[in-house]
Structures are given as C-alpha cells and as structure tokens.
Motif scaffolding. Structure first.
Motif, PDB file in Angstrom:
ATOM      1  N   UNK A 266       1.044  -1.272   0.205  1.00  0.00           N
ATOM      2  CA  UNK A 266       0.457  -0.366  -0.127  1.00  0.00           C
ATOM      3  C   UNK A 266       1.085   0.969   0.392  1.00  0.00           C
ATOM      4  N   UNK A 267       2.027   1.585   0.682  1.00  0.00           N
ATOM      5  CA  UNK A 267       3.221   2.025   0.705  1.00  0.00           C
ATOM      6  C   UNK A 267       3.256   2.511  -0.832  1.00  0.00           C
ATOM      7  N   UNK A 268       3.365   1.689  -1.710  1.00  0.00           N
ATOM      8  CA  UNK A 268       3.415   2.137  -3.616  1.00  0.00           C
ATOM      9  C   UNK A 268       2.340   3.066  -4.256  1.00  0.00           C
ATOM     10  N   UNK A 269       1.606   2.980  -3.136  1.00  0.00           N
ATOM     11  CA  UNK A 269       0.559   3.716  -3.587  1.00  0.00           C
ATOM     12  C   UNK A 269       0.781   5.004  -3.589  1.00  0.00           C
ATOM     13  N   UNK A 270      -0.482   5.980  -4.902  1.00  0.00           N
ATOM     14  CA  UNK A 270      -0.661   7.249  -4.805  1.00  0.00           C
ATOM     15  C   UNK A 270      -1.254   7.834  -3.277  1.00  0.00           C
ATOM     16  N   UNK A 271      -0.796   8.827  -2.064  1.00  0.00           N
ATOM     17  CA  UNK A 271      -1.289   9.460  -1.517  1.00  0.00           C
ATOM     18  C   UNK A 271      -2.631   8.862  -1.436  1.00  0.00           C
TER      19      UNK A 271
ATOM     20  N   UNK B 173      -8.079   3.245   0.839  1.00  0.00           N
ATOM     21  CA  UNK B 173      -7.751   2.315   1.427  1.00  0.00           C
ATOM     22  C   UNK B 173      -7.858   1.651   3.134  1.00  0.00           C
ATOM     23  N   UNK B 174      -7.184   2.984   3.375  1.00  0.00           N
ATOM     24  CA  UNK B 174      -7.090   3.131   5.005  1.00  0.00           C
ATOM     25  C   UNK B 174      -8.209   2.905   5.280  1.00  0.00           C
ATOM     26  N   UNK B 175      -9.028   4.115   4.775  1.00  0.00           N
ATOM     27  CA  UNK B 175     -10.547   4.378   5.037  1.00  0.00           C
ATOM     28  C   UNK B 175     -10.827   3.640   5.294  1.00  0.00           C
ATOM     29  N   UNK B 176     -11.443   2.828   4.136  1.00  0.00           N
ATOM     30  CA  UNK B 176     -12.026   0.915   4.258  1.00  0.00           C
ATOM     31  C   UNK B 176     -11.529   0.188   4.955  1.00  0.00           C
ATOM     32  N   UNK B 177     -10.408   0.461   5.470  1.00  0.00           N
ATOM     33  CA  UNK B 177      -9.546  -0.552   6.606  1.00  0.00           C
ATOM     34  C   UNK B 177     -10.370  -0.280   7.532  1.00  0.00           C
ATOM     35  N   UNK B 178     -10.258   1.352   8.211  1.00  0.00           N
ATOM     36  CA  UNK B 178     -10.978   1.275   9.456  1.00  0.00           C
ATOM     37  C   UNK B 178     -11.705   0.453   9.701  1.00  0.00           C
ATOM     38  N   UNK B 179     -12.975   0.875   8.698  1.00  0.00           N
ATOM     39  CA  UNK B 179     -14.269   0.546   9.188  1.00  0.00           C
ATOM     40  C   UNK B 179     -14.633  -0.458   9.419  1.00  0.00           C
ATOM     41  N   UNK B 180     -13.696  -1.838   8.708  1.00  0.00           N
ATOM     42  CA  UNK B 180     -13.657  -3.600   9.017  1.00  0.00           C
ATOM     43  C   UNK B 180     -13.217  -3.429  10.683  1.00  0.00           C
TER      44      UNK B 180
ATOM     45  N   UNK C 157       4.643   0.245   5.359  1.00  0.00           N
ATOM     46  CA  UNK C 157       5.036   0.986   4.003  1.00  0.00           C
ATOM     47  C   UNK C 157       4.121   2.253   4.291  1.00  0.00           C
ATOM     48  N   UNK C 158       3.241   2.511   4.884  1.00  0.00           N
ATOM     49  CA  UNK C 158       2.347   3.420   4.813  1.00  0.00           C
ATOM     50  C   UNK C 158       3.640   4.703   4.838  1.00  0.00           C
TER      51      UNK C 158
ATOM     52  N   UNK D 255       4.162   8.325   6.774  1.00  0.00           N
ATOM     53  CA  UNK D 255       3.780   8.847   7.897  1.00  0.00           C
ATOM     54  C   UNK D 255       2.464   9.838   8.063  1.00  0.00           C
ATOM     55  N   UNK D 256       2.000  10.744   7.799  1.00  0.00           N
ATOM     56  CA  UNK D 256       0.940  11.274   7.462  1.00  0.00           C
ATOM     57  C   UNK D 256      -0.540  10.250   7.541  1.00  0.00           C
ATOM     58  N   UNK D 257      -0.835   8.914   7.341  1.00  0.00           N
ATOM     59  CA  UNK D 257      -1.470   9.025   6.824  1.00  0.00           C
ATOM     60  C   UNK D 257      -1.451   7.991   8.104  1.00  0.00           C
ATOM     61  N   UNK D 258      -0.325   7.177   8.343  1.00  0.00           N
ATOM     62  CA  UNK D 258      -0.264   6.180   9.848  1.00  0.00           C
ATOM     63  C   UNK D 258      -0.667   6.945  10.940  1.00  0.00           C
ATOM     64  N   UNK D 259      -0.196   8.577  11.225  1.00  0.00           N
ATOM     65  CA  UNK D 259      -0.234   9.204  12.419  1.00  0.00           C
ATOM     66  C   UNK D 259      -1.838   9.504  12.048  1.00  0.00           C
ATOM     67  N   UNK D 260      -2.551   9.418  11.233  1.00  0.00           N
ATOM     68  CA  UNK D 260      -4.176   9.570  11.904  1.00  0.00           C
ATOM     69  C   UNK D 260      -4.377   7.842  12.370  1.00  0.00           C
ATOM     70  N   UNK D 261      -4.372   6.637  11.514  1.00  0.00           N
ATOM     71  CA  UNK D 261      -5.115   5.748  11.515  1.00  0.00           C
ATOM     72  C   UNK D 261      -3.917   5.079  12.642  1.00  0.00           C
ATOM     73  N   UNK D 262      -3.496   5.789  13.557  1.00  0.00           N
ATOM     74  CA  UNK D 262      -3.161   5.372  14.968  1.00  0.00           C
ATOM     75  C   UNK D 262      -3.633   6.204  16.193  1.00  0.00           C
ATOM     76  N   UNK D 263      -4.175   7.201  15.409  1.00  0.00           N
ATOM     77  CA  UNK D 263      -5.578   7.792  16.176  1.00  0.00           C
ATOM     78  C   UNK D 263      -6.430   7.094  16.509  1.00  0.00           C
ATOM     79  N   UNK D 264      -7.522   7.091  15.228  1.00  0.00           N
ATOM     80  CA  UNK D 264      -8.112   6.222  15.081  1.00  0.00           C
ATOM     81  C   UNK D 264      -8.132   4.358  15.792  1.00  0.00           C
ATOM     82  N   UNK D 265      -6.924   3.695  16.147  1.00  0.00           N
ATOM     83  CA  UNK D 265      -7.052   2.364  16.437  1.00  0.00           C
ATOM     84  C   UNK D 265      -7.596   2.157  17.755  1.00  0.00           C
ATOM     85  N   UNK D 266      -6.870   3.158  18.501  1.00  0.00           N
ATOM     86  CA  UNK D 266      -7.827   2.961  20.839  1.00  0.00           C
ATOM     87  C   UNK D 266      -9.502   3.026  20.105  1.00  0.00           C
ATOM     88  N   UNK D 267     -10.249   2.917  19.435  1.00  0.00           N
ATOM     89  CA  UNK D 267     -11.896   3.518  19.223  1.00  0.00           C
ATOM     90  C   UNK D 267     -12.078   1.906  19.066  1.00  0.00           C
ATOM     91  N   UNK D 268     -11.539   0.617  18.472  1.00  0.00           N
ATOM     92  CA  UNK D 268     -11.302  -0.576  18.069  1.00  0.00           C
ATOM     93  C   UNK D 268     -10.440  -1.302  19.470  1.00  0.00           C
TER      94      UNK D 268
END
Length: 853
Positions: A202-207, A213-220, A248-249, A251-264
């Motif tokens: 996923x890190x090789x894809x455009x931002x 892709x991460x929004x869809x993963x997070x909803x799951x 490979x994500x 860093x900006x996307x990864x930071x936001x993801x790590x903020x949301x993951x505690x809810x999961x």
C-alpha cells in the motif's frame, strides 16, 4: 464494627505478632473502643498518605504500581489502609518492633520449611498404573488443559460454587456451541496462520489511494474485522488489543490511523466483556450492565454504518473519519475502562455497583462522562434493587446468583431451645461485606434488620407487606432511597415488636420466668423445698424425675404461683455438674485453664439431688429468639446459685432448732456450745445478707431498669440487648463472673454445710457416749470429749473467719480497682459493726508494702 469483630481482630493481631503478657486482648479492646473515631476518606488525605509511603518505600515504583493495580480492582478500604500505614511509618518505636517481629517470623518459617519437606512420588515405568492413579492423572491433565482458557475456568469455578451452595437450584448453562463459534462474538478472529502478503504494497500507491484504502480498512477494524493493511494481534488474558499497520504507509496517514485505532481496541475490550459477562454464572447485575453496554454498542455500530454510507458515496476522508469518531472515542474509553476494572476485580453484584458508583462520583467535573456512568449504574442496579425491595418489604430473599448483601443460611429455629451455641438470630441471615454497594454501606445494618424482622413474622404464618412500599431507584442523591429504607425499617420494627409484646406476651413470659428462676415466689419455694427435702438428699442417680415433677406440680397448685398462666411450662432439670463447676467451666472458655478444667477427672463423691437440681422452661417460637438457650442457661446459673444459698440457710436454721433440744443434755454448760452458737449466727448472718443483696440490691433494681427499657424499646434488637444486659449485670453483680470470688464463696458455703453436719452429729454423740462414733470431716477425725468438740468448733471458726476476711478483702479490691461499686454494699452489710475493719486495713497496708517492695 461490632465488639465481637474488634475482639476477634485484636486476638488475631496479637497472635500474628506473637505478643505475650501485658493486659491481654481485653486491655487493648477497651483502649480501642474508648479512642476510636470514624475515618473519613478524602482525596487529599489518601494522596498525601500514598506519597509518604512511596517516599518511605525502598522500591517506590513497585509500590505505586501495586497501589494502582489494587485501585483498579476497586479493593475495599484501600485508602484507609494506606492512611494507617503512613501513620505507622511516623512511629519509630512501632516500626522497630514490626521489623524485629518480621525478622523473627521469617527465621521461624525458614526453620519450619527446612524441617518439613514435601516429596512427590511418580509410579515407576515398569509397573502398571492402577485405575485410581489413572483417574487422578486424567483429572490433573484436564485441569492443565482447562487452564488454557481462563474464562472457562472462571465460569466453571463460579458454577461449582453456586451448585455446592444451592444443590437443588443449579445454574443454567449455555450450550457449548455458543463458546465454540468465535464468529458469533463480534470480536476479531485471529487465525494461527498469517495472511498472505498483498499483491501491491500500500505504501507504493498514491497518497489519495492510500487514504481510501485505509478508510475502508478502518471501517472494518472498528467493528471487529481484520483489514487488508491493518490486522489485530492475538490477546492473552485481559490485555488490550493491539494492531499491526503496514509499515510502508505514508507517515501522515499512519499518524491519523494510529489516532483512530484505540477506538477499535476499546470496541474489542467491550465486546469481549459483554460476551463473557452475559453468561449465567456472572449474576444479574453484570447481565444488566452488559445489556446497557450492548444498547450503547448498537448506537456505536449505527455510527459506523453511517460512516460506511458516506465512504461508499466517496464523501469520507481520513480527516473526516477522525472528526466524526472523536465524540465516540471518549464514550468508548469510559466503557472499556469500566469493563477492564470489573474484569480485573472479578466484580459481581454489590461490588460491581460499588465500582460504578465510585466512577460516577469521580467524573463529577465531566458532565457527559458522569451522565454515561449514571446511566450504566441505574441500569445495573435494577436487579439488585428488586432483590432489596423483596427483602425490606416482605422479608424474602430471592438471590439466585448470590449477589445480594444479605446471605441466608440453613438453620432450624427449633434448635434455639436445644443448643446453647446455636446463634439463629445472628447467623440465619448475615451481611457479606464485599457484596454491599458503597452507597448502601451506611444502611447495611438496617437493611439486614428490616428483612429479619419481617421474616420472623412470616415464619409465624402471617403474611406481611410494607404499606409504604415503593420502587427503589438509584440516584446520586442518597436521601431518596435512604428514606425508603428508613420507612420499611420502622414498619418492620413496629410489626415484630407489637407481635411479640402484645400477641405473644413477652413481658408476661419474662415475669413468669422471674417468679421461678429468680425466686420471686417465696411461699412456692418454701412449700417446694419442704416437699422435696427427702428426695433431694439422695444421690442424683437414685432420684426419680417423674416424682420430682409431681411434687413440683403439687407445690405450684398449692401456692400463689397457681395464678401464673404459664406455670405449666416450668420443668425439672437435673444437671451433670454442680453450679460452681458449671460456672467455672463457662468462665474458663477461651482461657489457658479451659483444657485443664474440661479434662479434669470427675469427683469421687456423687452429686446429690440438691447440687444437681435446676429448673428448665419451655419457650416456643418466636419468643425463643429472646428467651433462647443461652439466656435460659444464665437464668439457671442464677437460680442454682440462690437455690443452694437457700438450702444452706435452711440447714443453719435447722441447727438453731436442734440447739433447743441440746438444753436437756446440759450442752449449754459446755465451753464450745456458746462458741458454736455464735459461729452459727455469724454464718446465718452471712448467708442471709448475701441472699438479701442478690435479690433486693441486684436483681430487683436491675429487673425494673430492664422493664422500663423494654417499654421504650423501638425494635427487637433493643429488646435482645436489654434482656442480655440484665442477665449479664445480674451475673456480674452476684459475683458469678469472677472465678476468684466464686472459689472463695464456694469454700465458705462448704464450711457452712460441714459445720451444720457436725452440729447435727453432736446430740446423737452425747446420747451414745458409750458407743464409738466416727465422724469424717476436714476438721476432725473423731470426737470423743468436750475438748475435741471445742477444738473442732474453733477450727471451723478460724476457717470461716479467714475465708470471710479473704472475701471482704477481694471485694474491696474489685470495688476500688474495677469500679464495681455495687459490691461495696456487701462489705457494709457483712461488716456492719466494724468487726473486720481493723484486720482489713492491716491486710491493705501489707499488700501496699509488698507492691512497693
């Protein structure tokens, strides 16, 4: 804390610290009761005590970690304990003693460990195992296998505990497939085999593509399903869920993801908690709590569904997802924290409610968090308050999962009249401390008493329901449900008190017992003792009880006792010990002399009927709550003591009558006759004054005090307290609770009896001067001449005077040192003309000189 609990705790502490000598437990108990003050826990005092202990500790980090762990488990009285320990740290002398004591105990335990070794034997491989050994091995292997699933072990333990206590009502059990199908839980399913690598990192894809892709993963992930680039880690025990994010994500996307993951992670914790605590074994309060949480989780899933709808429309970015999820994050965090605390503390019933109540108060500054906790507490308290309502309004306990603060024990009320140690009133229903919700702690005793009062009336076949019965609801304003409990308590107290006082005529029953056991009916006793005099002289084994019962019936019918409506409940009881032995055995309980007295050889001389005689009384339920076997035993001890005094008085009066016959034998001219006459008069004066003191200066005034207190009693516990206090005061003031005074008094009575026996022999001796007469006594072997008569009487006189002086001396000591002022009147009565004063003063001076030396 009750006096009995204080006594038990002080004894335990003294035994743990190996403290010997001093004033013993009683001295420390008196000090504690005089100086104890209520401890009010405050946040400031608890925090300062914690800081002080951390500074004092060699490993402050470990101490603070342990404190926080216990705090998370909602351990009762943790802050008061920490406060006490902080105060101990300030006392250097106590610290030094505790350190020395700990060193000695560790050395003794090390010595014990070195001397006792434990060995395990395994069967040899060459020998065949027996079926018994095979079954044991299977059980051990089963336990090891079961331990791999802690939740199942806990459920089994709770189920076994419940089934052992209630074998007729086993807990229902979910079928195995509920636990065997992990997909039903709603949590992450962690497979042992790792997922394959994605075709394109996923890190090789455009931002922008990464973000979608991460929004869809997070909803799951937010609903407990692994994503493609975010996967859940397996959890062990009560750990929080952690996740692995594709490295490979951006860093900006990864930071936001790590903020949301505690809810999961919170969702995973809450889901597992709901699934586990919904099992039958965890009780109705936890069921109600999980049901309230499940309602909130439905709202959470609706939010995720709405977010998914936006995502399908292409309107949900990672920033928007973070914005929409933030309000829910606080709610999920609180729910997860509560779930973890309940799980760690293994809370059920009242302890769960205590934890929720404390959390609600702790969030006082945060209105939304407090409202959330208040909602959960109200929901969880509903089943607990339903049990409470049945208890305080009807006296019924319906507690299928053992969650309520009051626990019922299987005791038979019929045993109250049979077993001295049976404590039906204290032990049929008891308070279980860890099941009391903290908001009901102050009312726990009243809740227990309310149900007990109603239950007694129900046991008598009368259905009772409180007219002020209203639904009890949880609120932060304690006064609301406190008022309901107060009304129920007042009603229950009045119902039972009126039932016992008016319908069951308690006071009339007590008066009836006073007539016989406290010798209130004088003519009845004179008549009864005249009728049974010959029968009572026989050895106890030769007495025919039905004959005594018939003579008792005759004496009752021919005296003023005939007007007593309850006279038919009076019975004869022949005891195995004389009254002094019985009293000494009772007083020796929990002392060093207990074993020696219990294991002492029985006396060679058989008991006479007079020494073994006592009354008994038939009392039926519910009056047996007040007049139980323990109370009747106290009445019997008082009666036997006074009855024996009355018997000695009769013997001395018979000597006076026989003295009239002595004149024809010219005995009055003998030197010893005047001495014997004076000694008999002194003995009679002693016995009569002791009787007068017991009956008119102890029992009558104490009885009137009790009677007035009973009129003002507001509940049955007050009645029990006043009645027990009356009996205890009578026993104490009649010198029956002091072994030293009791032994001296027993010897005085023995001297009086032996003197009367001796005096009855003298006339027959003069009639048969030519015949050899042998008289066995402690004072004389054979009486042949007037000189030997005089020596014997002189020995009796000296023994009686010495014992009487000893008694008066001990009474003066106890009346001064122990503030037993009522005993002073005995000294004044027995020493009415100052005959013994000079000798008593001399003994006091000698005693003070010895103490000074």
């Amino acid at each position: 804390m009750s006096e009995f609990r204080i006594h038990h705790d002080v004894n335990e502490l003294l035994s743990l610290l190996h403290v010997r000598g001093g004033d013993g437990a009683e001295g420390y108990i008196d000090l504690l009761q005089k100086h104890r003050t209520p401890y009010v826990t405050t946040t400031v005092s608890a925090h300062s005590a914690k800081v002080k202990l951390a500074e004092f500790s060699k490993t402050p980090e470990d101490f603070l970690r342990k404190y926080e762990e216990l705090k998370s488990k909602n351990v009762r009285n943790l802050d008061p304990l920490v406060y006490l320990l902080s105060k101990l740290c300030e006392d250097k002398e106590t610290l030094q003693f505790l350190q020395q004591n700990a060193k000695e105990r560790s050395e003794s335990s090390a010595n014990t460990t070195s001397t006792t070794t434990t060995s395990y034997s395994l069967p040899q491989t060459s020998t065949k195992m027996s079926m018994q050994e095979l079954d044991e091995l299977r059980k051990k292997l089963g336990n090891v296998t079961a331990s791999s699933n802690p939740a199942e072990v806990t459920r089994k333990m709770l189920r076994d505990k419940h089934n052992k206590k209630n074998p007729t009502q086993p807990n229902p059990v979910f079928p195995n497939w509920v636990y065997d199908r992990p997909a039903l839980i709603g949590d992450f399913i962690t497979s042992p085999t790792p997922q394959g690598e994605p075709a394109v990192p996923v890190g090789t894809l455009p931002l922008g593509t990464q973000e979608q892709a991460l929004v869809e993963d997070l909803l799951f992930v937010l609903i407990g399903v692994d994503g493609r680039d975010i996967t859940a880690q397996p959890v062990l025990g009560r750990q929080n869920r952690s996740f692995i994010v594709d490295p490979t994500l951006d860093m900006s996307v990864k930071e936001l993801v790590n903020r949301i993951l505690p809810v999961a992670s919170y969702y995973s914790t809450i889901t597992r908690f709901i699934e586990e605590k919904s099992s039958f074994e965890y009780g109705q309060v936890n069921h109600a709590l999980t049901a309230a949480m499940r309602t909130l989780m439905k709202e959470y899933l609706i939010l995720v569904t709405q977010l998914e709808h936006l995502q399908r429309q292409g309107l949900l970015s990672l920033q928007k997802l973070w914005f929409y999820i933030q309000p829910t994050m606080r709610t999920m965090e609180i729910l997860s924290s509560i779930a973890s605390s309940v799980d760690k503390g293994e809370c059920m019933g009242g302890s769960t409610l205590s934890l929720l109540h404390d959390r609600t108060f702790n969030y006082t500054g945060d209105s939304q968090a407090q409202e959330l906790c208040l909602y959960l507490t109200k929901a969880a308290s509903v089943p607990y308050f339903e049990i409470l309502e049945k208890w305080i309004y009807r006296g019924i306990i319906k507690d299928p999962y053992s969650e309520f603060m009051v626990e019922e024990h299987e005791l038979q009320k019929e045993k109250i009249q049979e077993d001295y140690n049976d404590k039906y009133w204290d032990q049929r229903y008891t308070i279980v401390q860890h099941r009391i919700p903290s908001f009901l702690q102050k009312m726990a005793d009243k809740i227990l008493s309310t149900g007990k009062y109603l239950n007694v009336v129900r046991e008598c076949g009368r259905d009772v329901t409180c007219p002020d019965a209203k639904e009890v609801l949880y609120t932060l304003k304690e006064r609301a449900y406190v008022e309901q409990i107060e009304k129920a308590y007042n009603y229950a107290s009045k119902v039972l008190l009126d039932f016992l006082m008016e319908e069951k005529e308690l006071v009339s029953r007590l008066r009836s017992i006073k007539h016989y056991f406290l010798m209130d009916k004088g003519d009845f006793f004179v008549h009864f003792m005249d009728l049974t005099e010959e029968e009572m002289k026989k050895p106890v084994d030769d007495i025919v009880p039905p004959r005594l019962e018939a003579l008792l019936e005759l004496a009752l019918r021919m005296s003023t006792a005939n007007t007593d409506p309850f006279k038919d409940d009076l019975k004869i009881d022949l005891m195995p010990h004389d009254v002094i032995t019985q009293l000494l055995r009772v007083l020796a309980i929990e002392t060093k002399q207990e074993k020696a007295i219990i294991n002492a050889d029985p006396p060679d001389v058989a008991l006479s009927g007079l020494e073994a005689f006592s009354f008994d009384y038939i009392v039926k339920w519910p009056l047996s709550l007040i007049i139980n076997r323990k109370a009747l035993t106290r009445y019997q001890m008082l009666f036997r003591h006074m009855f024996y005094c009355k018997h000695v008085e009769r013997l001395l009066c018979n000597v006076w009558i026989s003295n009239k016959d002595f004149r024809q034998y010219s005995l009055h001219s003998a030197k010893w006759f005047a001495t014997a006459f004076a000694l008999r008069q002194r003995m009679l004066n002693f016995v009569q004054n002791i009787q007068y003191y017991m009956m008119f200066e102890v029992m009558e005034p104490t009885w009137h005090v009790m009677e007035n207190n009973l009129k003002m009693a507001s509940n049955i516990d007050d009645v029990l307290c006043h009645h027990t206090s009356f009996l205890d005061n009578c026993l104490k003031d009649c010198m029956l609770t002091n072994p030293e005074l009791l032994r001296i008094f027993s010897k005085l009575m023995s001297v009086c009896v032996m003197f009367t026996n001796c005096m009855q022999v003298f006339p027959r001796l003069h009639k048969t001067r030519d015949n050899e007469v042998t008289f066995l006594a402690d004072h004389a072997d054979s009486l042949q001449t007037d000189a030997s008569f005089e020596a014997t009487i002189s020995k009796f006189d000296s023994n009686f005077s010495m014992l009487l002086l000893d008694l008066l001396d001990k009474l003066s000591i106890y009346s001064t040192n122990d503030c037993e002022h009522s005993m002073i009147s005995i000294i004044y009565r027995l020493d009415f003309n100052g005959f013994y004063t000079e000798r008593l003063e001399r003994m006091a001076i000698e005693r003070s000189q010895k103490a000074a030396a």
